[in-house]
Design a protein around this motif. Sequence first.
Motif, PDB file in Angstrom:
ATOM      1  N   GLN A  96       0.821  -1.196   0.145  1.00 19.40           N
ATOM      2  CA  GLN A  96      -0.111  -0.148  -0.121  1.00 19.40           C
ATOM      3  C   GLN A  96       0.778   1.460  -0.164  1.00 19.40           C
ATOM      4  O   GLN A  96       0.316   2.241   0.444  1.00 19.40           O
ATOM      5  N   LEU A  97       1.897   1.204  -0.512  1.00 18.13           N
ATOM      6  CA  LEU A  97       2.819   2.455  -0.697  1.00 18.13           C
ATOM      7  C   LEU A  97       1.874   3.536  -1.537  1.00 18.13           C
ATOM      8  O   LEU A  97       1.916   4.871  -1.031  1.00 18.13           O
ATOM      9  N   ASP A  98       1.263   3.194  -2.383  1.00 17.50           N
ATOM     10  CA  ASP A  98       0.257   4.187  -2.887  1.00 17.50           C
ATOM     11  C   ASP A  98      -0.813   4.765  -2.062  1.00 17.50           C
ATOM     12  O   ASP A  98      -0.923   5.817  -2.179  1.00 17.50           O
ATOM     13  N   VAL A  99      -1.306   4.012  -1.042  1.00 18.49           N
ATOM     14  CA  VAL A  99      -2.239   4.472  -0.212  1.00 18.49           C
ATOM     15  C   VAL A  99      -1.869   5.574   0.628  1.00 18.49           C
ATOM     16  O   VAL A  99      -2.226   6.683   1.016  1.00 18.49           O
ATOM     17  N   VAL A 100      -0.450   5.169   1.327  1.00 16.86           N
ATOM     18  CA  VAL A 100       0.134   6.121   2.412  1.00 16.86           C
ATOM     19  C   VAL A 100       0.320   7.330   1.602  1.00 16.86           C
ATOM     20  O   VAL A 100       0.168   8.348   2.020  1.00 16.86           O
ATOM     21  N   LYS A 101       0.944   7.415   0.181  1.00 18.19           N
ATOM     22  CA  LYS A 101       1.071   8.520  -0.530  1.00 18.19           C
ATOM     23  C   LYS A 101      -0.189   9.454  -0.715  1.00 18.19           C
ATOM     24  O   LYS A 101       0.064  10.710  -0.716  1.00 18.19           O
ATOM     25  N   ARG A 102      -1.159   8.672  -0.999  1.00 22.65           N
ATOM     26  CA  ARG A 102      -2.451   9.371  -1.096  1.00 22.65           C
ATOM     27  C   ARG A 102      -2.789  10.206  -0.029  1.00 22.65           C
ATOM     28  O   ARG A 102      -3.476  11.148  -0.038  1.00 22.65           O
ATOM     29  N   PHE A 103      -3.017   9.308   1.135  1.00 22.86           N
ATOM     30  CA  PHE A 103      -3.573   9.839   2.346  1.00 22.86           C
ATOM     31  C   PHE A 103      -2.421  10.853   3.153  1.00 22.86           C
ATOM     32  O   PHE A 103      -3.014  11.583   4.145  1.00 22.86           O
ATOM     33  N   ALA A 104      -1.082  10.949   2.729  1.00 19.76           N
ATOM     34  CA  ALA A 104      -0.127  11.799   3.254  1.00 19.76           C
ATOM     35  C   ALA A 104      -0.267  13.192   2.622  1.00 19.76           C
ATOM     36  O   ALA A 104       0.087  14.182   3.245  1.00 19.76           O
ATOM     37  N   ALA A 105      -0.916  13.141   1.658  1.00 27.26           N
ATOM     38  CA  ALA A 105      -1.051  14.427   0.641  1.00 27.26           C
ATOM     39  C   ALA A 105      -2.515  14.936   0.780  1.00 27.26           C
ATOM     40  O   ALA A 105      -3.343  14.501   1.294  1.00 27.26           O
ATOM     41  N   LYS A 106      -2.404  16.315   0.199  1.00 30.62           N
ATOM     42  CA  LYS A 106      -3.769  17.044   0.540  1.00 30.62           C
ATOM     43  C   LYS A 106      -4.640  16.701  -0.822  1.00 30.62           C
ATOM     44  O   LYS A 106      -4.033  16.896  -1.912  1.00 30.62           O
ATOM     45  N   SER A 107      -5.813  16.459  -0.519  1.00 26.75           N
ATOM     46  CA  SER A 107      -6.874  16.012  -1.734  1.00 26.75           C
ATOM     47  C   SER A 107      -8.276  16.033  -1.325  1.00 26.75           C
ATOM     48  O   SER A 107      -8.464  15.811  -0.159  1.00 26.75           O
ATOM     49  N   ASP A 108      -8.879  16.457  -2.359  1.00 26.41           N
ATOM     50  CA  ASP A 108     -10.363  16.602  -1.984  1.00 26.41           C
ATOM     51  C   ASP A 108     -10.990  15.287  -1.651  1.00 26.41           C
ATOM     52  O   ASP A 108     -11.934  14.890  -0.976  1.00 26.41           O
ATOM     53  N   ASP A 109     -10.807  14.224  -2.708  1.00 27.77           N
ATOM     54  CA  ASP A 109     -11.316  12.937  -2.664  1.00 27.77           C
ATOM     55  C   ASP A 109     -10.034  11.865  -2.773  1.00 27.77           C
ATOM     56  O   ASP A 109      -9.773  11.483  -3.699  1.00 27.77           O
ATOM     57  N   GLY A 127      -9.271  -1.607   2.006  1.00 25.58           N
ATOM     58  CA  GLY A 127      -8.647  -2.800   1.459  1.00 25.58           C
ATOM     59  C   GLY A 127      -7.158  -3.231   1.461  1.00 25.58           C
ATOM     60  O   GLY A 127      -6.541  -2.007   1.189  1.00 25.58           O
ATOM     61  N   ARG A 128      -6.672  -4.409   1.548  1.00 22.64           N
ATOM     62  CA  ARG A 128      -5.241  -4.609   1.246  1.00 22.64           C
ATOM     63  C   ARG A 128      -4.736  -4.334   2.420  1.00 22.64           C
ATOM     64  O   ARG A 128      -3.125  -4.525   2.245  1.00 22.64           O
ATOM     65  N   SER A 129      -5.228  -3.853   3.611  1.00 21.03           N
ATOM     66  CA  SER A 129      -4.300  -3.330   4.661  1.00 21.03           C
ATOM     67  C   SER A 129      -3.797  -4.768   5.387  1.00 21.03           C
ATOM     68  O   SER A 129      -4.457  -5.833   5.379  1.00 21.03           O
ATOM     69  N   SER A 130      -2.949  -4.623   6.492  1.00 24.34           N
ATOM     70  CA  SER A 130      -2.315  -5.701   7.036  1.00 24.34           C
ATOM     71  C   SER A 130      -3.192  -6.207   8.358  1.00 24.34           C
ATOM     72  O   SER A 130      -3.357  -7.217   8.488  1.00 24.34           O
ATOM     73  N   ALA A 131      -3.859  -4.965   8.822  1.00 25.95           N
ATOM     74  CA  ALA A 131      -4.834  -5.062   9.968  1.00 25.95           C
ATOM     75  C   ALA A 131      -5.827  -3.995   9.978  1.00 25.95           C
ATOM     76  O   ALA A 131      -5.340  -2.923   9.576  1.00 25.95           O
ATOM     77  N   ARG A 132      -6.840  -3.940  10.339  1.00 29.59           N
ATOM     78  CA  ARG A 132      -7.628  -2.871  10.506  1.00 29.59           C
ATOM     79  C   ARG A 132      -8.779  -3.135  11.579  1.00 29.59           C
ATOM     80  O   ARG A 132      -9.116  -4.190  11.930  1.00 29.59           O
TER      81      ARG A 132
END
Length: 181
Positions: A96-109, A127-132
């Motif tokens: 989920q490197l793509d996910v952390v980069k998405r959520f570390a940035a400022k974005s409306d959606d 989805g695809r998380s190690s745990a949740r």
Amino acid sequence: MTITTKTDETGVNAANRLLPTPDQEVMKQVNRRFVTGVTVVTAMDGDHPRGLAVNAFASISLDPPTVMVCVQRTSSTYECLFRASHLAINILSTEQLDVVKRFAAKSDDKFSGLDWEPGRFGSPLIGRSSARMEVEIRERLQASTHTIFICRVVDAEVSDRTPMIYSAGGFFDGGALTVLR
């Protein structure tokens, strides 16, 4: 006996402002030496999912299952999280490197095109998380520029995906660790 302290506009004890503090760049370097997991904290804002990357997460207790997350009050997601009764804490995997980069940035959606589902209490589980886990907020403590959310875990699941870890400004495979002897 009652003890009163004067605080400034950020809630910091005014007397502490007189104490010398380490340089902010030094503190960033110190904090980067600490190895931590990578999480995305999410909540619903009406009909819209919201979230942000958070590395200030910790377990407090197993009985009852209690965790904490710290969120900066200037975050664009902060008000949504503060109003919520429940949050999801998604412990990211090495996929989920793509996910952390998405959520570390400022974005409306940040959720556009993302694989997620609502938890039992509606919080977005990625989805695809190690745990949740989905948690109920029990306390909100103000600590300088951040709020510490103390939460009771109401639902949790673990996958066989390897967790991602963060250290020294980079992301690493948590499964490749070796034992120190």
